[in-house]
Design a protein around this motif. Structure first.
Motif, PDB file in Angstrom:
ATOM      1  N   GLU A   1       0.828  -1.197   0.000  1.00  0.00           N
ATOM      2  CA  GLU A   1       0.000   0.000   0.000  1.00  0.00           C
ATOM      3  C   GLU A   1       0.876   1.266   0.000  1.00  0.00           C
ATOM      4  O   GLU A   1       0.628   2.205  -0.764  1.00  0.00           O
ATOM      5  CB  GLU A   1      -0.892  -0.040   1.237  1.00  0.00           C
ATOM      6  CG  GLU A   1      -1.933   1.020   1.323  1.00  0.00           C
ATOM      7  CD  GLU A   1      -2.843   0.789   2.519  1.00  0.00           C
ATOM      8  OE1 GLU A   1      -3.957   1.298   2.451  1.00  0.00           O
ATOM      9  OE2 GLU A   1      -2.456   0.127   3.501  1.00  0.00           O
ATOM     10  N   VAL A   2       1.908   1.276   0.825  1.00  0.00           N
ATOM     11  CA  VAL A   2       2.832   2.403   0.871  1.00  0.00           C
ATOM     12  C   VAL A   2       3.536   2.557  -0.474  1.00  0.00           C
ATOM     13  O   VAL A   2       3.683   3.678  -0.986  1.00  0.00           O
ATOM     14  CB  VAL A   2       3.838   2.244   2.038  1.00  0.00           C
ATOM     15  CG1 VAL A   2       4.993   3.231   1.926  1.00  0.00           C
ATOM     16  CG2 VAL A   2       3.112   2.410   3.371  1.00  0.00           C
ATOM     17  N   LEU A   3       3.964   1.466  -1.070  1.00  0.00           N
ATOM     18  CA  LEU A   3       4.620   1.518  -2.378  1.00  0.00           C
ATOM     19  C   LEU A   3       3.700   2.126  -3.427  1.00  0.00           C
ATOM     20  O   LEU A   3       4.127   2.962  -4.231  1.00  0.00           O
ATOM     21  CB  LEU A   3       5.075   0.114  -2.806  1.00  0.00           C
ATOM     22  CG  LEU A   3       5.698  -0.004  -4.201  1.00  0.00           C
ATOM     23  CD1 LEU A   3       6.887   0.938  -4.363  1.00  0.00           C
ATOM     24  CD2 LEU A   3       6.091  -1.451  -4.464  1.00  0.00           C
ATOM     25  N   VAL A   4       2.449   1.727  -3.442  1.00  0.00           N
ATOM     26  CA  VAL A   4       1.492   2.290  -4.408  1.00  0.00           C
ATOM     27  C   VAL A   4       1.375   3.796  -4.215  1.00  0.00           C
ATOM     28  O   VAL A   4       1.399   4.569  -5.182  1.00  0.00           O
ATOM     29  CB  VAL A   4       0.111   1.593  -4.295  1.00  0.00           C
ATOM     30  CG1 VAL A   4      -0.969   2.369  -5.033  1.00  0.00           C
ATOM     31  CG2 VAL A   4       0.196   0.164  -4.814  1.00  0.00           C
ATOM     32  N   LEU A   5       1.259   4.231  -2.974  1.00  0.00           N
ATOM     33  CA  LEU A   5       1.125   5.665  -2.712  1.00  0.00           C
ATOM     34  C   LEU A   5       2.408   6.414  -3.068  1.00  0.00           C
ATOM     35  O   LEU A   5       2.358   7.545  -3.568  1.00  0.00           O
ATOM     36  CB  LEU A   5       0.722   5.891  -1.256  1.00  0.00           C
ATOM     37  CG  LEU A   5      -0.675   5.353  -0.908  1.00  0.00           C
ATOM     38  CD1 LEU A   5      -0.943   5.481   0.585  1.00  0.00           C
ATOM     39  CD2 LEU A   5      -1.770   6.021  -1.725  1.00  0.00           C
TER      40      LEU A   5
END
Length: 107
Positions: free
Chosen positions: A38-42
């Motif tokens: 999720e952090v990578l996507v953001l």
């Protein structure tokens, strides 16, 4: 350097179309926890650590830890390298907008 969104999109489309053997594969992306993914996507949507923290209702230090773990687990050298990997692995598609909230993964 151009800040034209059309130029940026063409660049991302081009990068996504040319696999880099030094980047992680979709299978290797499974090493990440759901929160790290999720952090990578953001990150791929250009959010700063502070913006990610606000989006996910986390502390800045927690986000920094997640970013560090993403880079370490995937053997990436920096945020830019991580963004390219996210696009090449299909976690993010060029031209899409960041989600208002990441369904099922956010608090």
């Amino acid at each position: 350097m151009s800040r034209d969104p059309a130029v940026a999109r063409r660049l991302l489309d081009d990068l996504a179309a040319r696999p880099d053997p030094g980047l992680p594969t979709p299978v290797q992306m499974r090493r990440l926890t759901p929160r790290e993914r999720e952090v990578l996507v953001l990150m791929a949507y250009g959010m700063s650590n502070r913006e990610i923290a606000e989006h996910l209702v986390l502390g800045d230090a927690t986000v920094k830890t997640h970013v560090s773990r993403v880079l370490t687990k995937l053997g990436l050298r920096d945020r830019t390298h991580a963004v390219v990997a996210a696009y090449q692995c299909g976690l993010v598609e060029p031209g899409t907008a960041p989600p208002a909230r990441m369904a099922g993964l956010s608090r």
